[in-house]
Design a protein around this motif. Structure first.
Motif, mmCIF file in Angstrom:
data_model
loop_
_atom_site.group_PDB
_atom_site.id
_atom_site.type_symbol
_atom_site.label_atom_id
_atom_site.label_comp_id
_atom_site.label_asym_id
_atom_site.label_seq_id
_atom_site.Cartn_x
_atom_site.Cartn_y
_atom_site.Cartn_z
ATOM 1 N N GLU A 21 47.828 45.320 51.470
ATOM 2 C CA GLU A 21 47.547 44.298 50.456
ATOM 3 C C GLU A 21 47.629 45.004 49.176
ATOM 4 O O GLU A 21 48.186 44.177 48.211
ATOM 5 C CB GLU A 21 46.386 43.811 50.648
ATOM 6 N N TYR A 22 47.515 46.230 48.997
ATOM 7 C CA TYR A 22 47.632 46.720 47.814
ATOM 8 C C TYR A 22 48.988 46.838 47.396
ATOM 9 O O TYR A 22 49.450 46.579 46.225
ATOM 10 C CB TYR A 22 46.785 48.303 47.510
ATOM 11 N N SER B 233 36.704 46.342 45.358
ATOM 12 C CA SER B 233 38.400 45.911 45.634
ATOM 13 C C SER B 233 38.481 44.652 46.155
ATOM 14 O O SER B 233 37.652 44.295 47.089
ATOM 15 C CB SER B 233 39.054 46.868 46.184
ATOM 16 N N HIS B 234 39.385 43.742 45.736
ATOM 17 C CA HIS B 234 39.449 42.322 46.091
ATOM 18 C C HIS B 234 40.762 42.566 47.189
ATOM 19 O O HIS B 234 40.753 41.709 48.141
ATOM 20 C CB HIS B 234 39.941 41.367 45.061
ATOM 21 N N LEU B 235 41.199 43.830 47.354
ATOM 22 C CA LEU B 235 42.450 44.012 48.425
ATOM 23 C C LEU B 235 41.571 44.526 49.544
ATOM 24 O O LEU B 235 41.057 45.466 49.451
ATOM 25 C CB LEU B 235 43.321 44.887 47.768
ATOM 26 N N ARG B 236 42.009 44.077 50.494
ATOM 27 C CA ARG B 236 41.538 44.446 51.922
ATOM 28 C C ARG B 236 41.829 45.823 52.376
ATOM 29 O O ARG B 236 41.089 46.629 52.971
ATOM 30 C CB ARG B 236 41.556 43.678 52.896
ATOM 31 N N ASN B 237 43.173 46.263 52.054
ATOM 32 C CA ASN B 237 43.579 47.599 52.426
ATOM 33 C C ASN B 237 44.904 47.885 51.765
ATOM 34 O O ASN B 237 45.305 47.278 50.970
ATOM 35 C CB ASN B 237 43.925 47.225 54.199
ATOM 36 N N ARG C 11 30.117 40.650 51.914
ATOM 37 C CA ARG C 11 31.650 41.233 52.771
ATOM 38 C C ARG C 11 31.413 41.593 54.167
ATOM 39 O O ARG C 11 32.353 41.030 54.856
ATOM 40 C CB ARG C 11 31.985 42.438 52.066
ATOM 41 N N TYR D 277 36.957 47.886 49.643
ATOM 42 C CA TYR D 277 36.617 46.613 49.838
ATOM 43 C C TYR D 277 35.305 46.052 50.388
ATOM 44 O O TYR D 277 34.693 45.210 50.062
ATOM 45 C CB TYR D 277 37.761 46.121 50.803
ATOM 46 N N VAL E 126 39.643 47.442 56.995
ATOM 47 C CA VAL E 126 39.674 47.043 55.619
ATOM 48 C C VAL E 126 39.325 48.644 54.931
ATOM 49 O O VAL E 126 39.004 49.614 55.556
ATOM 50 C CB VAL E 126 38.681 46.101 55.018
ATOM 51 N N SER E 127 39.584 48.554 53.433
ATOM 52 C CA SER E 127 39.263 49.806 52.916
ATOM 53 C C SER E 127 37.586 49.889 52.498
ATOM 54 O O SER E 127 36.955 48.897 52.506
ATOM 55 C CB SER E 127 39.780 49.870 51.540
#
Length: 106
Positions: free
Chosen positions: A73-74, A66-70, A7, A61, A57-58
């Motif tokens: 996106e969630y 998680s595949h969601l950046r932030n 990542r 991530y 991003v989180s």
């Protein structure tokens, strides 16, 4: 599931940054940063949060959990999942997504 190092490399490349630019921006030693990128070490939680803030991003991530950046996106993911429902919530989600797309994709 992608690892932290994968990542980190992906985010660095997608932001067109060199290793040096990232580590100098965050004030890390070259040897320490290189260990994180080559996967021989994983940083502590505080450092993971620093990276997450830097790349916007989180931390989840960053860790490959998680595949969601932030959060944005969630939220979009949730709205897209209920948009197709034939309910009031589905209609509200569709409207919210249309407004989002008008404002941010124009």
């Amino acid at each position: 599931m992608e690892s932290f190092s994968e990542r980190l490399i992906h985010l660095r490349h997608s932001n067109n940054l060199s290793r040096k630019q990232v580590r100098e921006s965050l004030n890390f030693k070259e040897s320490t940063y290189n260990r994180w990128e080559n996967g021989s070490r994983v940083p502590d939680n505080e450092t993971i949060v620093e990276f997450a803030n830097f790349f916007k991003v989180s931390p989840m991530y960053m860790l490959g959990i998680s595949h969601l950046r932030n959060g944005e996106e969630y939220l979009l993911d949730v709205l897209e999942n209920i948009e197709s429902e034939d309910t009031i919530e589905g209609t509200k989600a569709k409207f919210a997504l249309e407004e989002y797309r008008k404002e941010f994709t124009a």
